[in-house]
Design a protein around this motif. Sequence first.
Motif, PDB file in Angstrom:
ATOM      1  N   ALA A 178      41.467  32.174  35.091  1.00  0.00           N
ATOM      2  CA  ALA A 178      41.960  33.652  35.921  1.00  0.00           C
ATOM      3  C   ALA A 178      41.293  33.004  37.428  1.00  0.00           C
ATOM      4  N   MET A 179      40.479  32.360  37.624  1.00  0.00           N
ATOM      5  CA  MET A 179      39.991  32.105  38.965  1.00  0.00           C
ATOM      6  C   MET A 179      41.137  31.238  39.770  1.00  0.00           C
ATOM      7  N   SER A 180      41.948  30.281  38.959  1.00  0.00           N
ATOM      8  CA  SER A 180      43.038  29.830  39.507  1.00  0.00           C
ATOM      9  C   SER A 180      44.069  30.586  39.869  1.00  0.00           C
ATOM     10  N   ARG A 181      44.311  31.934  39.173  1.00  0.00           N
ATOM     11  CA  ARG A 181      45.290  32.907  39.484  1.00  0.00           C
ATOM     12  C   ARG A 181      44.682  33.777  40.815  1.00  0.00           C
ATOM     13  N   GLU A 182      43.560  33.378  41.317  1.00  0.00           N
ATOM     14  CA  GLU A 182      42.810  34.314  42.191  1.00  0.00           C
ATOM     15  C   GLU A 182      42.812  35.587  41.609  1.00  0.00           C
ATOM     16  N   GLN A 183      42.252  35.827  40.389  1.00  0.00           N
ATOM     17  CA  GLN A 183      42.203  37.188  39.640  1.00  0.00           C
ATOM     18  C   GLN A 183      40.999  37.670  40.449  1.00  0.00           C
ATOM     19  N   ASN A 184      41.099  38.985  40.598  1.00  0.00           N
ATOM     20  CA  ASN A 184      39.987  39.723  41.035  1.00  0.00           C
ATOM     21  C   ASN A 184      38.678  39.699  39.870  1.00  0.00           C
TER      22      ASN A 184
END
Length: 281
Positions: free
Chosen positions: A227-233
Amino acid sequence: MNRKNILGLIVCLALFVASFALTPSGLAGYWNLAALLVVISGLGASLLIAYPFETIRNAWAVARNAYRSRPATPDEVARTLLDLSVRCRVDGVLSLERLEELSRDTFLAGAVQCLVDNYKEEEMRDLLGAEMRFFALRRQQSERVFLALARLAPAFGLAGSVIGIIGMIMGINDTAVILQNIPVAFISTLYGVILGNLVFAPLAENIHQQTRAQLLNQEMILEGVSAMSREQNPYKLERRLSALLTPGLRAEQIQALRGITRKYARQKVAKEEGGLLADVS
């Protein structure tokens, strides 16, 4: 193993041993070296035939570490991932590379390093997923060693009983010989059952339980860094991680995320104010 488990184990073992002491023969009546050697030597020979020595040694090391160390709870892993997510958005992904807390979990450290090295999500899932599979296979191998011991211990107890009965038959005309072989015939079976069900089977089950717990944590870490790699909130990440938690822990994550967000917001404001003061001076 936590304190409650240790206390409960001590009480249960004390009652178990006391039940033998309360019999007319007392504890001394249940000690027989010949019966113990039959069971132990048979188990040792079977293991050495079935597994390489390195596998046996590694299984005992895994069992020892399973009781010495406690895996992080899913709630703790979720809080750590939320903290990393907010920090990543506030200070940038490179700020995660120098965190001291990553040294306590090699899988988390490797996952964050993939994030810092700008791996694509598919590459990250493939790499970390392979690590999880091989970790499960290694643990399963150690678990099988103790399952084999639990299965074989009663069998060698029965073998000791047969040895004792044969000795009784050979000394059918000598009462002293019969009396010497009776303890071997019965006590060896007792040793086999106790070792199999009170020692080896619980060790195998503990390894299995610890493996499941660590795989759950690793699955959460994989979802978090993906999720962080997709810059997810972070709020979306919180929702994703909550699906892996029990209902009782899900409500706590909202408050945890708000607290983490406020903490880094205050830090960012302090940095900006510090930069302004430096410019003015």
